[in-house]
Design a protein around this motif. Structure first.
Motif, PDB file in Angstrom:
ATOM      1  N   MET A   1       0.846  -1.167   0.000  1.00 34.94           N
ATOM      2  CA  MET A   1       0.000   0.000   0.000  1.00 34.94           C
ATOM      3  C   MET A   1       0.882   1.216   0.000  1.00 34.94           C
ATOM      4  N   PRO A   2       0.601   2.221  -0.819  1.00 37.43           N
ATOM      5  CA  PRO A   2       1.492   3.344  -0.931  1.00 37.43           C
ATOM      6  C   PRO A   2       1.455   4.238   0.283  1.00 37.43           C
ATOM      7  N   ASP A   3       2.604   4.760   0.637  1.00 40.04           N
ATOM      8  CA  ASP A   3       2.682   5.802   1.652  1.00 40.04           C
ATOM      9  C   ASP A   3       3.064   7.080   0.936  1.00 40.04           C
ATOM     10  N   HIS A   4       2.067   7.922   0.666  1.00 44.38           N
ATOM     11  CA  HIS A   4       2.351   9.159  -0.045  1.00 44.38           C
ATOM     12  C   HIS A   4       2.834  10.239   0.890  1.00 44.38           C
ATOM     13  N   GLY A   5       2.835   9.995   2.194  1.00 41.69           N
ATOM     14  CA  GLY A   5       3.234  11.022   3.138  1.00 41.69           C
ATOM     15  C   GLY A   5       4.687  11.399   2.979  1.00 41.69           C
ATOM     16  N   THR A   6       4.953  12.682   3.075  1.00 41.64           N
ATOM     17  CA  THR A   6       6.338  13.116   2.997  1.00 41.64           C
ATOM     18  C   THR A   6       7.028  12.990   4.345  1.00 41.64           C
ATOM     19  N   ALA A   7       6.241  12.945   5.416  1.00 38.46           N
ATOM     20  CA  ALA A   7       6.809  12.700   6.739  1.00 38.46           C
ATOM     21  C   ALA A   7       6.715  11.225   7.062  1.00 38.46           C
ATOM     22  N   SER A   8       7.696  10.723   7.798  1.00 40.95           N
ATOM     23  CA  SER A   8       7.663   9.327   8.204  1.00 40.95           C
ATOM     24  C   SER A   8       6.643   9.149   9.319  1.00 40.95           C
ATOM     25  N   PRO A   9       6.107   7.918   9.483  1.00 37.66           N
ATOM     26  CA  PRO A   9       5.255   7.658  10.638  1.00 37.66           C
ATOM     27  C   PRO A   9       5.981   8.063  11.913  1.00 37.66           C
ATOM     28  N   VAL A  10       5.239   8.675  12.820  1.00 39.85           N
ATOM     29  CA  VAL A  10       5.880   9.209  14.007  1.00 39.85           C
ATOM     30  C   VAL A  10       6.399   8.095  14.898  1.00 39.85           C
ATOM     31  N   SER A  11       7.404   8.404  15.691  1.00 41.67           N
ATOM     32  CA  SER A  11       7.966   7.435  16.635  1.00 41.67           C
ATOM     33  C   SER A  11       8.236   8.129  17.965  1.00 41.67           C
ATOM     34  N   LEU A  12       7.145   8.666  18.544  1.00 39.83           N
ATOM     35  CA  LEU A  12       7.272   9.383  19.800  1.00 39.83           C
ATOM     36  C   LEU A  12       6.927   8.485  20.967  1.00 39.83           C
ATOM     37  N   PRO A  13       7.564   8.691  22.119  1.00 41.24           N
ATOM     38  CA  PRO A  13       7.117   7.985  23.315  1.00 41.24           C
ATOM     39  C   PRO A  13       5.676   8.355  23.624  1.00 41.24           C
ATOM     40  N   ALA A  14       4.900   7.398  24.132  1.00 41.58           N
ATOM     41  CA  ALA A  14       3.487   7.633  24.376  1.00 41.58           C
ATOM     42  C   ALA A  14       3.266   8.779  25.346  1.00 41.58           C
ATOM     43  N   SER A  15       4.215   9.028  26.245  1.00 40.59           N
ATOM     44  CA  SER A  15       4.021  10.051  27.257  1.00 40.59           C
ATOM     45  C   SER A  15       4.073  11.464  26.685  1.00 40.59           C
ATOM     46  N   GLU A  16       4.610  11.640  25.464  1.00 37.34           N
ATOM     47  CA  GLU A  16       4.793  12.980  24.923  1.00 37.34           C
ATOM     48  C   GLU A  16       3.571  13.493  24.182  1.00 37.34           C
ATOM     49  N   ILE A  17       2.650  12.642  23.837  1.00 35.97           N
ATOM     50  CA  ILE A  17       1.481  13.060  23.085  1.00 35.97           C
ATOM     51  C   ILE A  17       0.377  12.050  23.324  1.00 35.97           C
ATOM     52  N   ASP A 114      -0.468  15.591  14.006  1.00 35.95           N
ATOM     53  CA  ASP A 114      -1.653  16.433  14.084  1.00 35.95           C
ATOM     54  C   ASP A 114      -2.183  16.683  12.681  1.00 35.95           C
ATOM     55  N   THR A 115      -3.332  17.372  12.601  1.00 37.02           N
ATOM     56  CA  THR A 115      -3.961  17.614  11.302  1.00 37.02           C
ATOM     57  C   THR A 115      -3.138  18.580  10.454  1.00 37.02           C
ATOM     58  N   GLU A 116      -2.353  19.445  11.092  1.00 34.28           N
ATOM     59  CA  GLU A 116      -1.498  20.343  10.322  1.00 34.28           C
ATOM     60  C   GLU A 116      -0.441  19.558   9.551  1.00 34.28           C
ATOM     61  N   ARG A 117       0.085  18.513  10.165  1.00 29.68           N
ATOM     62  CA  ARG A 117       1.066  17.673   9.459  1.00 29.68           C
ATOM     63  C   ARG A 117       0.401  16.925   8.300  1.00 29.68           C
ATOM     64  N   VAL A 118      -0.841  16.508   8.488  1.00 30.70           N
ATOM     65  CA  VAL A 118      -1.568  15.836   7.406  1.00 30.70           C
ATOM     66  C   VAL A 118      -1.765  16.799   6.236  1.00 30.70           C
ATOM     67  N   ALA A 119      -2.186  18.026   6.531  1.00 28.35           N
ATOM     68  CA  ALA A 119      -2.374  19.009   5.471  1.00 28.35           C
ATOM     69  C   ALA A 119      -1.052  19.326   4.768  1.00 28.35           C
ATOM     70  N   GLU A 120       0.037  19.350   5.530  1.00 32.15           N
ATOM     71  CA  GLU A 120       1.346  19.595   4.922  1.00 32.15           C
ATOM     72  C   GLU A 120       1.741  18.464   3.981  1.00 32.15           C
ATOM     73  N   MET A 121       1.406  17.237   4.355  1.00 30.54           N
ATOM     74  CA  MET A 121       1.643  16.103   3.459  1.00 30.54           C
ATOM     75  C   MET A 121       0.893  16.295   2.151  1.00 30.54           C
ATOM     76  N   LEU A 122      -0.374  16.747   2.219  1.00 31.45           N
ATOM     77  CA  LEU A 122      -1.147  17.018   1.004  1.00 31.45           C
ATOM     78  C   LEU A 122      -0.499  18.119   0.176  1.00 31.45           C
ATOM     79  N   ARG A 123      -0.044  19.165   0.855  1.00 32.57           N
ATOM     80  CA  ARG A 123       0.560  20.282   0.134  1.00 32.57           C
ATOM     81  C   ARG A 123       1.798  19.835  -0.638  1.00 32.57           C
ATOM     82  N   GLN A 124       2.654  19.099   0.022  1.00 36.25           N
ATOM     83  CA  GLN A 124       3.899  18.700  -0.622  1.00 36.25           C
ATOM     84  C   GLN A 124       3.683  17.677  -1.732  1.00 36.25           C
ATOM     85  N   GLY A 125       2.668  16.837  -1.590  1.00 37.66           N
ATOM     86  CA  GLY A 125       2.426  15.810  -2.600  1.00 37.66           C
ATOM     87  C   GLY A 125       1.339  16.145  -3.583  1.00 37.66           C
ATOM     88  N   SER A 126       0.888  17.390  -3.592  1.00 38.82           N
ATOM     89  CA  SER A 126      -0.299  17.773  -4.350  1.00 38.82           C
ATOM     90  C   SER A 126      -0.223  17.389  -5.825  1.00 38.82           C
TER      91      SER A 126
END
Length: 307
Positions: A1-17, A114-126
């Motif tokens: 399945m394609p990953d069109h996102g320009t950012a990689s899937p996040v890898s944050l500790p659960a406590s940070e978000i 967040d949704t801002e990162r999602v919108a940024e992915m759309l912008r970069q891959g438009s």
């Protein structure tokens, strides 16, 4: 399945978000896609959101960061039951959207902070998204597999010697068993030759209908290889919707006409195999794990253009 996102899937500790955004598909920012968001639930029963940017939209839903930070996500993907649940829901959203409009399936388990990162992915891959959506509109993905049906297993040798046909001399159990094994091997070779010939005819017939073709690795064992016989050909075709019925009927008939060969035609599916330009996606296809039957498509196989 394609990953069109320009950012990689996040890898944050659960406590940070506390919450991440899981993305399912990209489409045009049209009422059809907004209706899917209003009427369909995502993971954990959470409502879908259509996150829009300049004519494009992503279907996404919130997920707990505790389940999708790096280590938790790895654990989910290593447990078959949890993976199947995740994939089934992911594919269900994509399939529902695909009945309303053309969408590009996203890679399984892709999340953003967040949704801002999602919108940024759309912008970069438009530009790429728009080109792919134009290419796929009015088409359906169909899967085609060719199987060589298994020869019967050799019978165990009889404890009592028996005469061979046309001879009064007895044949030992060991020799009889070897004869049966050789016959079985010849039968299997014949089945593979027949299946190979049918596969060539199937490809020729299918490409007459299709706009694109992707050759995937044949399924050899595992939970997705559910059909009798041995899979020797596993391909996906992008077919104009108006030709889909003729495509299915012609290819099925090729299999019906050949003894020892089975042709499996499945679809229509969301265009998992064609949503990335240049090559098939290299991640586990959610529709594979979710349906558990339709072909392991995305194993980094080559893509052929059909003119």
């Amino acid at each position: 399945m394609p990953d069109h996102g320009t950012a990689s899937p996040v890898s944050l500790p659960a406590s940070e978000i506390d919450q991440l955004w899981y993305v399912y598909a990209v489409g045009r920012a049209e009422e059809e896609l907004r209706a899917v968001a209003r009427e369909t639930s995502g993971l954990y029963g959470e409502p879908l959101h259509a996150i829009e940017y300049e004519g494009l939209a992503v279907l996404a839903s919130p997920v707990p960061a505790a389940d999708f930070h790096e280590q938790a996500l790895k654990a989910q993907l290593e447990q078959l039951d949890r993976l199947e649940t995740l994939a089934r829901i992911h594919d269900g959203v994509v399939a529902q959207a695909g009945t309303r409009t053309t969408v590009l399936p996203m890679r399984l388990a892709t999340v953003y902070v967040d949704t801002e990162r999602v919108a940024e992915m759309l912008r970069q891959g438009s530009d790429q998204f728009i080109s792919l959506l134009d290419h796929l509109t009015g088409h359906q993905e169909w899967g085609v597999k060719v199987y060589a049906l298994a020869a019967p297993a050799a019978r165990p040798p009889s404890p009592v010697s028996r005469p061979s046909a046309g001879s009064e001399n007895p044949v030992s159990p060991g020799r009889a068993f070897l004869q049966e094994r050789r016959a079985q091997r010849r039968s299997r070779q014949d089945a593979f030759r027949a299946a190979g010939a049918v596969a060539a005819r199937v490809t020729e017939a299918a490409t007459a209908f299709a706009r694109d073709r992707v050759a995937h690795r044949p399924q050899q064992g595992g939970p997705l290889a559910t059909k009798a016989g041995e899979n020797i050909s596993n391909e996906a075709y992008l077919v104009p919707a108006e030709h889909a019925a003729a495509f299915r009927d012609e290819l099925t008939a090729l299999g019906d006409a050949a003894a020892g060969v089975h042709v499996e035609v499945t679809g229509p599916w969301a265009p998992y195999s064609f949503a990335t330009p240049g090559n098939a996606a290299d991640a586990l296809d959610a529709s594979d794990a979710g349906r558990g039957a339709e072909r392991g498509r995305n194993e980094g196989e080559g893509r052929d253009r059909v003119e």
